[in-house]
Design a protein around this motif. Sequence first.
Motif, mmCIF file in Angstrom:
data_model
loop_
_atom_site.group_PDB
_atom_site.id
_atom_site.type_symbol
_atom_site.label_atom_id
_atom_site.label_comp_id
_atom_site.label_asym_id
_atom_site.label_seq_id
_atom_site.Cartn_x
_atom_site.Cartn_y
_atom_site.Cartn_z
ATOM 1 N N LEU A 164 14.249 -12.006 -30.000
ATOM 2 C CA LEU A 164 13.843 -11.004 -30.979
ATOM 3 C C LEU A 164 12.526 -11.365 -31.642
ATOM 4 C CD1 LEU A 164 17.325 -10.353 -32.623
ATOM 5 C CD2 LEU A 164 16.228 -9.117 -30.732
ATOM 6 N N ARG A 165 12.300 -12.663 -31.843
ATOM 7 C CA ARG A 165 11.037 -13.118 -32.429
ATOM 8 C C ARG A 165 10.835 -14.580 -32.057
ATOM 9 N NH1 ARG A 165 9.165 -13.513 -38.748
ATOM 10 N NH2 ARG A 165 7.078 -14.238 -38.268
ATOM 11 N N LYS A 166 9.591 -14.946 -31.781
ATOM 12 C CA LYS A 166 9.253 -16.338 -31.484
ATOM 13 C C LYS A 166 8.616 -16.959 -32.716
ATOM 14 C CE LYS A 166 8.525 -15.544 -26.582
ATOM 15 N NZ LYS A 166 7.592 -15.583 -25.460
ATOM 16 N N TYR A 167 9.201 -18.046 -33.183
ATOM 17 C CA TYR A 167 8.653 -18.762 -34.334
ATOM 18 C C TYR A 167 7.803 -19.954 -33.893
ATOM 19 C CZ TYR A 167 11.887 -16.011 -37.114
ATOM 20 O OH TYR A 167 12.549 -14.974 -37.705
ATOM 21 N N LYS A 168 8.132 -20.513 -32.725
ATOM 22 C CA LYS A 168 7.386 -21.640 -32.176
ATOM 23 C C LYS A 168 7.538 -21.582 -30.666
ATOM 24 C CE LYS A 168 6.979 -26.660 -32.605
ATOM 25 N NZ LYS A 168 7.507 -27.845 -33.296
ATOM 26 N N GLU A 169 6.416 -21.742 -29.972
ATOM 27 C CA GLU A 169 6.449 -21.705 -28.518
ATOM 28 C C GLU A 169 5.579 -22.816 -27.971
ATOM 29 O OE1 GLU A 169 5.865 -18.542 -24.851
ATOM 30 O OE2 GLU A 169 5.095 -18.023 -26.818
ATOM 31 N N ARG A 170 6.181 -23.656 -27.118
ATOM 32 C CA ARG A 170 5.476 -24.773 -26.485
ATOM 33 C C ARG A 170 4.665 -25.573 -27.501
ATOM 34 N NH1 ARG A 170 2.437 -22.136 -21.770
ATOM 35 N NH2 ARG A 170 1.611 -24.222 -21.586
ATOM 36 N N ALA A 215 -2.327 -20.322 -20.956
ATOM 37 C CA ALA A 215 -2.516 -19.941 -22.354
ATOM 38 C C ALA A 215 -1.192 -19.480 -22.951
ATOM 39 C CB ALA A 215 -3.543 -18.819 -22.453
ATOM 40 N N ILE A 216 -1.034 -19.698 -24.234
ATOM 41 C CA ILE A 216 0.104 -19.162 -24.980
ATOM 42 C C ILE A 216 -0.400 -17.892 -25.660
ATOM 43 C CG2 ILE A 216 1.747 -19.569 -26.843
ATOM 44 C CD1 ILE A 216 1.369 -22.592 -26.244
ATOM 45 N N ILE A 217 0.191 -16.766 -25.302
ATOM 46 C CA ILE A 217 -0.302 -15.468 -25.761
ATOM 47 C C ILE A 217 0.732 -14.809 -26.665
ATOM 48 C CG2 ILE A 217 -1.028 -13.164 -25.008
ATOM 49 C CD1 ILE A 217 -1.939 -14.615 -22.369
ATOM 50 N N ASP A 218 0.285 -14.286 -27.776
ATOM 51 C CA ASP A 218 1.136 -13.507 -28.665
ATOM 52 C C ASP A 218 1.052 -12.054 -28.205
ATOM 53 O OD1 ASP A 218 2.481 -12.187 -30.662
ATOM 54 O OD2 ASP A 218 1.477 -13.243 -32.304
ATOM 55 N N TRP A 219 1.980 -11.657 -27.327
ATOM 56 C CA TRP A 219 1.938 -10.333 -26.711
ATOM 57 C C TRP A 219 2.122 -9.216 -27.730
ATOM 58 C CZ3 TRP A 219 -0.306 -10.081 -22.309
ATOM 59 C CH2 TRP A 219 -0.218 -11.144 -21.413
ATOM 60 N N GLU A 220 2.714 -9.527 -28.879
ATOM 61 C CA GLU A 220 2.903 -8.494 -29.903
ATOM 62 C C GLU A 220 1.569 -8.011 -30.477
ATOM 63 O OE1 GLU A 220 5.751 -9.535 -32.868
ATOM 64 O OE2 GLU A 220 7.257 -10.092 -31.381
ATOM 65 N N LYS A 221 0.523 -8.806 -30.328
ATOM 66 C CA LYS A 221 -0.796 -8.430 -30.842
ATOM 67 C C LYS A 221 -1.647 -7.735 -29.791
ATOM 68 C CE LYS A 221 -0.924 -12.009 -34.330
ATOM 69 N NZ LYS A 221 -1.605 -13.195 -34.821
ATOM 70 N N ILE A 237 3.488 -24.671 -30.412
ATOM 71 C CA ILE A 237 2.598 -23.887 -31.265
ATOM 72 C C ILE A 237 3.441 -23.040 -32.213
ATOM 73 C CG2 ILE A 237 0.747 -22.164 -31.343
ATOM 74 C CD1 ILE A 237 -0.057 -24.788 -29.948
ATOM 75 N N ILE A 238 3.239 -23.232 -33.506
ATOM 76 C CA ILE A 238 3.974 -22.492 -34.524
ATOM 77 C C ILE A 238 3.252 -21.191 -34.826
ATOM 78 C CG2 ILE A 238 4.706 -22.496 -36.951
ATOM 79 C CD1 ILE A 238 5.069 -25.524 -36.705
ATOM 80 N N SER A 239 4.037 -20.110 -34.916
ATOM 81 C CA SER A 239 3.495 -18.821 -35.319
ATOM 82 C C SER A 239 3.453 -18.829 -36.841
ATOM 83 C CB SER A 239 4.384 -17.685 -34.818
ATOM 84 O OG SER A 239 3.925 -16.469 -35.326
ATOM 85 N N THR A 240 2.256 -18.994 -37.404
ATOM 86 C CA THR A 240 2.133 -19.174 -38.846
ATOM 87 C C THR A 240 1.865 -17.890 -39.597
ATOM 88 O OG1 THR A 240 -0.202 -19.701 -38.584
ATOM 89 C CG2 THR A 240 1.336 -21.551 -38.678
ATOM 90 N N GLU A 241 1.562 -16.828 -38.891
ATOM 91 C CA GLU A 241 1.248 -15.583 -39.570
ATOM 92 C C GLU A 241 2.514 -14.937 -40.089
ATOM 93 O OE1 GLU A 241 -1.276 -12.869 -37.561
ATOM 94 O OE2 GLU A 241 -2.376 -14.475 -36.599
ATOM 95 N N ASN A 242 2.460 -14.433 -41.303
ATOM 96 C CA ASN A 242 3.589 -13.715 -41.870
ATOM 97 C C ASN A 242 3.556 -12.277 -41.385
ATOM 98 O OD1 ASN A 242 4.432 -15.900 -43.388
ATOM 99 N ND2 ASN A 242 3.072 -15.388 -45.076
ATOM 100 N N SER A 243 4.695 -11.813 -40.914
ATOM 101 C CA SER A 243 4.756 -10.401 -40.543
ATOM 102 C C SER A 243 5.334 -9.642 -41.717
ATOM 103 C CB SER A 243 5.637 -10.235 -39.302
ATOM 104 O OG SER A 243 6.962 -10.610 -39.604
#
Length: 165
Positions: free
Chosen positions: A143-149, A55-61, A151-157
């Motif tokens: 510092l920040r992942k915008y795309k991983e494997r 799984a690709i996990i967004d550990w910041e969440k 999968i694009i991180s589409t949520e705005n921080s």
Amino acid sequence: MSNYLSYENKVLDILSDNARLSEKQIADMIGLTEKETCDIIANLEARGIVKGYKAIIDWEKTDRSVCSARIELRVTPKSGMGFEEIADTIAQFDEVETVYLMSGGYDLALTVSAKTFKDIAMFVSHRLAPLPSVLSTATHFVLRKYKERGIISTENSDDMREDIG
């Protein structure tokens, strides 16, 4: 045989895009029976083509701290072994997620994860850099992942930078 390879390639494309699909769903997508699809997947796994599912996990969440870094290494290859021995040694460390042989200005590229920046720094200084074949290291913290494997991180921080224009 080429028809079988075509089905293998279709299965690989589907699994690389979404490994959570069931064998039945994959079978329906490529026009085979569930058993034929299961056999293809089992064969791909047995031959080491499909090495695992992750799984690709967004550990910041999550409530878990994870820090990642890219580390470039210049190493001295061993006579008769090339880069294999040092790459295999480095791959055994739990902190190391990936090890790549590279062309260009350095020999190996690593992806490393730990709880904190300090943990990664300690790993590099106490375990990685002292290895006999390691000539130099360069650590780049993620510092920040915008795309991983793929999968694009589409949520705005929330961007905390101030507009000074």
